[in-house]
Scaffold this active site. Sequence first.
Site, mmCIF file in Angstrom:
data_model
loop_
_atom_site.group_PDB
_atom_site.id
_atom_site.type_symbol
_atom_site.label_atom_id
_atom_site.label_comp_id
_atom_site.label_asym_id
_atom_site.label_seq_id
_atom_site.Cartn_x
_atom_site.Cartn_y
_atom_site.Cartn_z
ATOM 1 N N SER A 124 0.806 -1.216 0.000
ATOM 2 C CA SER A 124 0.000 0.000 0.000
ATOM 3 C C SER A 124 0.842 1.271 0.000
ATOM 4 C CB SER A 124 -0.863 -0.032 1.265
ATOM 5 O OG SER A 124 -1.384 1.239 1.542
ATOM 6 N N GLU A 126 0.185 3.638 1.697
ATOM 7 C CA GLU A 126 0.236 4.092 3.100
ATOM 8 C C GLU A 126 1.626 3.875 3.697
ATOM 9 O OE1 GLU A 126 -2.343 5.465 5.234
ATOM 10 O OE2 GLU A 126 -3.288 5.822 3.298
ATOM 11 N N TYR A 148 -1.694 0.607 10.662
ATOM 12 C CA TYR A 148 -1.958 -0.082 9.389
ATOM 13 C C TYR A 148 -0.749 0.041 8.468
ATOM 14 C CZ TYR A 148 -3.684 -0.693 4.616
ATOM 15 O OH TYR A 148 -3.818 -1.070 3.303
HETATM 16 P P1 GDP Z 1 -6.626 5.940 3.243
HETATM 17 O O1 GDP Z 1 -5.758 6.812 2.391
HETATM 18 O O2 GDP Z 1 -6.345 4.478 3.071
HETATM 19 O O3 GDP Z 1 -6.639 6.317 4.671
HETATM 20 O O4 GDP Z 1 -8.126 6.108 2.618
HETATM 21 P P2 GDP Z 1 -9.413 6.894 3.159
HETATM 22 O O5 GDP Z 1 -10.365 6.950 2.014
HETATM 23 O O6 GDP Z 1 -9.916 6.309 4.435
HETATM 24 O O7 GDP Z 1 -8.880 8.362 3.515
HETATM 25 C C1 GDP Z 1 -8.296 9.207 2.532
HETATM 26 C C2 GDP Z 1 -8.083 10.603 3.098
HETATM 27 O O8 GDP Z 1 -9.341 11.237 3.291
HETATM 28 C C3 GDP Z 1 -7.371 10.632 4.460
HETATM 29 O O9 GDP Z 1 -6.348 11.602 4.427
HETATM 30 C C4 GDP Z 1 -8.463 11.050 5.433
HETATM 31 O O10 GDP Z 1 -7.984 11.800 6.541
HETATM 32 C C5 GDP Z 1 -9.329 11.925 4.533
HETATM 33 N N1 GDP Z 1 -10.705 12.074 5.052
HETATM 34 C C6 GDP Z 1 -11.336 13.238 5.326
HETATM 35 N N2 GDP Z 1 -12.567 13.001 5.834
HETATM 36 C C7 GDP Z 1 -12.709 11.651 5.899
HETATM 37 C C8 GDP Z 1 -13.767 10.807 6.354
HETATM 38 O O11 GDP Z 1 -14.821 11.250 6.809
HETATM 39 N N3 GDP Z 1 -13.556 9.451 6.267
HETATM 40 C C9 GDP Z 1 -12.401 8.937 5.749
HETATM 41 N N4 GDP Z 1 -12.257 7.609 5.669
HETATM 42 N N5 GDP Z 1 -11.371 9.718 5.342
HETATM 43 C C10 GDP Z 1 -11.524 11.062 5.401
#
Ligand code: GDP
Length: 330
Positions: A124, A126, A148
């Site tokens: 990932s 990440e 993670y």
């Molecule tokens: P990730 O990159 O695997 O963590 O995928 P996510 O889709 O969970 O998050 C992507 C980005 O969106 C991160 O930087 C989060 O902080 C941002 N984000 C902002 N608001 C939200 C929210 O309500 N839910 C999630 N999941 N992410 C959010």
Amino acid sequence: MTRKALITGITGQDGAYLAKLLLNKGYEVHGMVRRASTESFERIARLRDRLTLHQADLLDQLSLITLVREVRPQEVYNLAAQSFVPTSWLQPLLTSEFTALGVTRLLEAVRLVDPKIRFYQASSSEMFGKVRQEPQNEQTPFWPRSPYGVAKVYGHWITVNYRESYSIFACSGIMFNHESPLRGKEFVTRKVTDAVARIKLGVQDKLKLGNLDAMRDWGFAGDYVQAMWMMLQQQQPDDYVVATGQKHSVRDLVKLAFGRADLDWHDYVQSDPKLLRPAEINTLRGDASKARKVLGWEPTVTFPELVRMMVDADLERVGRELADQSNSAQ
Ligand code: GDP
């Protein structure tokens, strides 16, 4: 001879897309599922007759050995994990068991049963976390920012190590965020497109989000599973970044998604500090030159197209659900 593939995480977004791709290529497809009191096989419902599902668990070594021995696949795709970043702060040890040690358990099963099995590990972006350079490629140092991300770094390196220690054909695909109408609703893209559909159809008022400034390199999951398969068809095992090379902010996502339904996002989106993360990844953008050059891989869906695809699918689904509800109430 029919080729056999085993997919862990087959009930997830990527599992569903990969299963479909492999079936279309004529593979016999086996999937590993965890036992649960209620089954959640919606994503693979339409493929179900053509798949063989087996109960086993990344937490149980013997179950993996038995599974690999029973199926004897030529290819194993390890897509199973605890994959939601915020949950990894609440359950860091469980996340490590699945996302880190689970990889070793599956590699051990491959090594014991048949070290000629080709192995794909879902790594990932990440892992890049607090990015050291932009864009990120296979040489960019890792600095994970969540339990993670840390677990994924372990999974990546143990895959590389089994390749180097035992000459297993093990590949690590460093996948940047990839989305689709099958994405889990907790991830930001799907959370937004589902909310847009519900707001448009009058069953939701507001959408609470965290950091709108975060930037990601978002691609289409259907393209990314193609890259997974390509990696296992090469002469040599290797690691590849898979990404579009374009980044957008969560704010861009919100603007496009609400715009698709002719809504102004300012009227609906609220910020909720509870959704901010203890350590954030502000920006990710991948350089997939190696995958393009060696695999001949190309992304086919742009970010605006992806958002449109997801909003349209959610509008259709929510509309259908509401119609079903009103029919059954009559
Ligand atoms: P990730 O990159 O695997 O963590 O995928 P996510 O889709 O969970 O998050 C992507 C980005 O969106 C991160 O930087 C989060 O902080 C941002 N984000 C902002 N608001 C939200 C929210 O309500 N839910 C999630 N999941 N992410 C959010």
